[in-house]
Design a protein around this motif. Sequence first.
Motif: not given
Length: 363
Positions: A266-284
């Motif tokens: 994917g692609l980010l529009k804003a922010g910084t995605l980091k290894v180790g962080s918790h994410v919500v992606v759609g329903n996952q």
Amino acid sequence: AEGSTLTAFAKELEMEVRDLEQVLANLGESLASSEDAVPTDVMELVGLELNVDIAVTPDLNADVKELVRRRGVVAVMGHVDHGKTTLLDSLRKTSVAAGEAGGITQHIGAFVVELPGGNGSLTFLDTPGHAAFSAMRQRGASATDVAVLVVAADDGVMPQTREAAAHIQAAGVPMVVALTKIDRENADPQRVKGEIVSMGIELEEFGGKVQCVPVSAIAGEGLRELEECLVLEAESLELMTSLTGKVDGVVLEAKLDKGQGPVATGLLKAGTLKVGSHVVVGNQYGRVRSLRNGAGDSLTHIGPAEPFELVGLKGVPSAGDSITMVHSESRAKRICEARAEREAALKSASAEPAPSQSEVNPE
Ligand code: GDP
Ligand code: MG
């Protein structure tokens, strides 16, 4: 320093602080005082609970100093066989970065082209099929800043050219026309330009604002001009983003890998995605185990407009799904549950079939 105070958030939602506190209590969240900051993921939970789109409110804690310029994201659209895939392949090869890396890029739904001499860069969406675009259109959001309308100089305006143009105009995205296959013997650029103008697209040559760049993907002609045009269009939009604020991104493709489990690109529009962080992606949801960029390098974090591949989700999301970062696994789980509930409720509420999506051949 994340989120706004409870008081400010209540005001934003046009509700009483004590009513908002009750909503939070029902979600198992509480704050010591109404002047405490509400974490953005809790805001999202509240949004889901109240059925309001918190994302439509721009960063509630926008700090102007944090904003930085980001490169533009470009999508290529047009009639089938007019040269979208060939054009994207040729553009990919023009990248300085790709050249340095020996041109070996994995397919992650997007690639970055760096113009020589520090003259800017672009992210091209390169998703096969239409899933990501259909999904993004349905959500009314688009990952695209600028669109290339591909029209073959030996063929002209066709039904899907019209459809693509209509979609681009409806999305309010600036357009650059690429007149492809200009090397073909039967190419008739003047006739085709006339057809484009007749379609209501005001080309620069005829006093309008839309640039039209003749290209031959096969001969490698006009590619740099097209890139320069796109960089200028993107620059005039003055695209800004925050590296430290709320993570906002979109999934381009997702699959289940035998070894790695669910893999999303994917692609980010804003922010910084980091290894180790918790994410919500759609329903996952899940915890980011690894991140790679378009060149296949393993990275600890990814910024805006940088194509990425993410491993660590518990399930496979869908193309067009949004990506957000949250503070804990339990919150991630609750957001997913709330979304699933809302989806189920929406489904049962509207028994009528969804309108069919028309094909516009985005690449
Ligand atoms: P798409 O359906 O829009 O993705 O079109 P493709 O990229 O698959 O191209 C369709 C056909 O046109 C292929 O046979 C390409 O080799 C050919 N083609 C694409 N671009 C050019 C070009 O600039 N010059 C010439 N001569 N042929 C091209
Ligand atoms: Mg194609």
